[in-house]
Enzyme design. Structure first.
Site, short mmCIF file in Angstrom:
data_model
loop_
_atom_site.label_atom_id
_atom_site.label_comp_id
_atom_site.label_asym_id
_atom_site.label_seq_id
_atom_site.Cartn_x
_atom_site.Cartn_y
_atom_site.Cartn_z
N ILE A 1 0.69 -0.85 0.35
CA ILE A 1 0.23 -0.09 -0.01
C ILE A 1 0.82 1.43 0.12
O ILE A 1 1.65 0.91 0.75
CB ILE A 1 -0.89 -0.04 1.33
CG1 ILE A 1 -1.52 -1.09 1.85
CG2 ILE A 1 -1.69 1.09 0.85
CD1 ILE A 1 -3.00 -1.16 3.68
N HIS A 2 0.87 1.68 -0.89
CA HIS A 2 1.39 3.30 -0.63
C HIS A 2 0.88 4.23 -1.78
O HIS A 2 1.52 5.41 -1.84
CB HIS A 2 2.90 3.12 -1.05
CG HIS A 2 2.76 3.06 -2.77
ND1 HIS A 2 3.08 2.25 -4.02
CD2 HIS A 2 3.39 3.77 -4.01
CE1 HIS A 2 2.37 2.15 -4.93
NE2 HIS A 2 3.09 3.26 -5.42
#
Ligand code: UD1
Length: 392
Positions: free
Chosen positions: A227-228
């Site tokens: 997740i970024h």
């Protein structure tokens, strides 16, 4: 000799550059001289230098060390730096003949602008991809880069169609002569250099990486998550839904979840999540949050996970290469073929959709067709670049 300046800055670009550097060394060392400019957009060792060592990429000839800041500041610093490098090379009588840019980051955009303005040809690898979501900085970056590039190397037929819809003619050559050197823009369906890399490093990764043992994981018995994206990290509700889904999947299914954490997400986690979720994270032994993984480690994990859950474009694709189904934690994807083939499901950051997508992908039999070329995109790209300079 053709002198090319390769621009890298963010983690995925360093990985992509490995494929082209390898092909230059193996097949075209007598025709192409490559210099590498690292913008410094990514600077932590595990976001940058680790990949040079692991993938055998030559050390950068230039490093602008721009670091993190607002989009405007980051982009303008890179424009200035790239312009200087190109102009100095000209002054010294050893000019660069072209600039090679990858993907859609601020480094790609800035280098393209700098080069185009001083009439240095730009070759854009990963052209034509569109999410049709203009709130993504990457969408803005890639649209501008495509307009200014001399050759647009697109990895998929969807990329080619997108470019045709934007006015590139059916045979891929824009009718207008747009450049000072009288050349027409050209679109080439090249296949995906990330596929080249994954095929090349796939078996090396299994031999060299001990991440499965280190994390005590077993084959097809864990979930790999990343997740970024700012749309997830900077939005409390989205980040909470994703983490609640990950924790519930791990509890309900008694399955390990491996989460190599991007520095952006790491910095923001304790600010965005309520204490209740933070407590669940620290109590859950199956949720393994680790620092950003190296490329070889990542490949191992993608190859062996039961399901990948990600908002990264690259990780979606690599899991497809290794026949691992993928829950896409974004409202749309540029890699529509993955969704059309049934190997990926778009779930956005919606708790219910994530849970449903996970169950569906675990239960169904997915077929993985060949979509991303033949693993030799780099050679084709370099051949086209050499031809570009041969044509009058
Ligand atoms: C960038 C790209 C994105 C790509 C991603 C891959 C843009 C607009 N976005 O996003 O397309 O998918 O790289 O990782 O170019 N940080 C560190 N150490 C680092 C790098 C970043 O701590 O080595 C932190 C900084 O706090 C920074 C944040 O991460 O503010 C975001 O970094 P940035 O380069 O702005 O974008 P990414 O989110 O990495």
């Amino acid at each position: 000799m053709i002198r090319l300046l390769t621009i890298i800055g963010a983690r995925p670009q360093i990985i992509k550059a490995a494929a082209i550097s390898r092909a230059i060394k193996a097949y075209y060392a007598d025709q192409i001289e490559e210099c590498i400019l690292h913008t410094g957009q990514h600077y932590d060792a595990n976001m940058s230098s680790i990949f040079f060592d692991e993938l055998g990429i030559p050390q950068p000839n230039y490093n602008l060390k721009v670091g993190s800041s607002s989009h405007g500041i980051q982009t303008s610093r890179i424009i200035e730096g790239v312009e200087d490098v190109l102009n100095n090379a000209k002054k010294e009588g050893n000019p660069f003949d072209g600039v090679l840019v990858y993907g859609d980051t601020n480094s790609t955009l800035a280098a393209t602008l700098a080069a185009a303005k001083i009439h240095t040809p730009v070759f854009h690898i990963e052209a034509g991809l569109r999410s049709f979501n203009m709130t993504m900085p990457e969408e803005i970056n890639r649209i501008v880069c495509d307009q200014l590039s001399n050759i647009l190397f697109t990895p998929t037929s969807t990329g080619l169609r997108n470019l045709q819809q934007e006015g590139f003619s059916a045979n891929g050559i824009k009718e207008r002569v747009r450049f000072s050197n009288n050349k027409k823009q050209k679109v080439v369906l090249s296949g995906d250099i990330m596929y080249d890399n994954s095929m090349y490093f796939g078996s090396i990764a299994e031999k060299k990486s001990d991440i499965m043992q280190r994390l005590n994981l077993s084959y097809r018995n864990f979930v790999l998550a990343t997740i970024h994206r700012p749309s997830n990290t900077d939005n409390k509700e989205n980040l909470q839904s994703i983490f609640t889904a990950l924790l519930d999947i791990s509890d309900n299914e008694q399955i390990d979840i491996v989460l190599p954490l991007h520095p952006r997400t790491h910095k923001i986690l304790s600010l965005q999540l309520p204490q209740k979720i933070l407590d669940r994270i620290s109590d859950n032994k199956r949720l393994k949050i680790i620092p950003p993984a190296s490329f070889l480690e990542m490949i191992c994990l993608e190859k062996k996970a039961r399901i990948v859950m990600t908002d990264s474009g690259g990780v979606q694709k690599e899991s497809f290469f290794f026949q691992t189904p993928c829950v896409i934690l974004r409202p749309e994807t540029e890699w529509v073929e993955i969704v059309e083939s049934g190997a990926g499901i778009i779930a956005d950051a919606d708790y219910q959709r994530i849970m449903r997508a996970y169950t569906e992908l675990v239960e169904k039999k997915v077929h993985f067709q060949s979509i991303f070329g033949d693993g030799h995109a780099s050679e084709m790209i370099l051949k086209e670049i050499i031809n570009f300079y041969k044509q009058k």
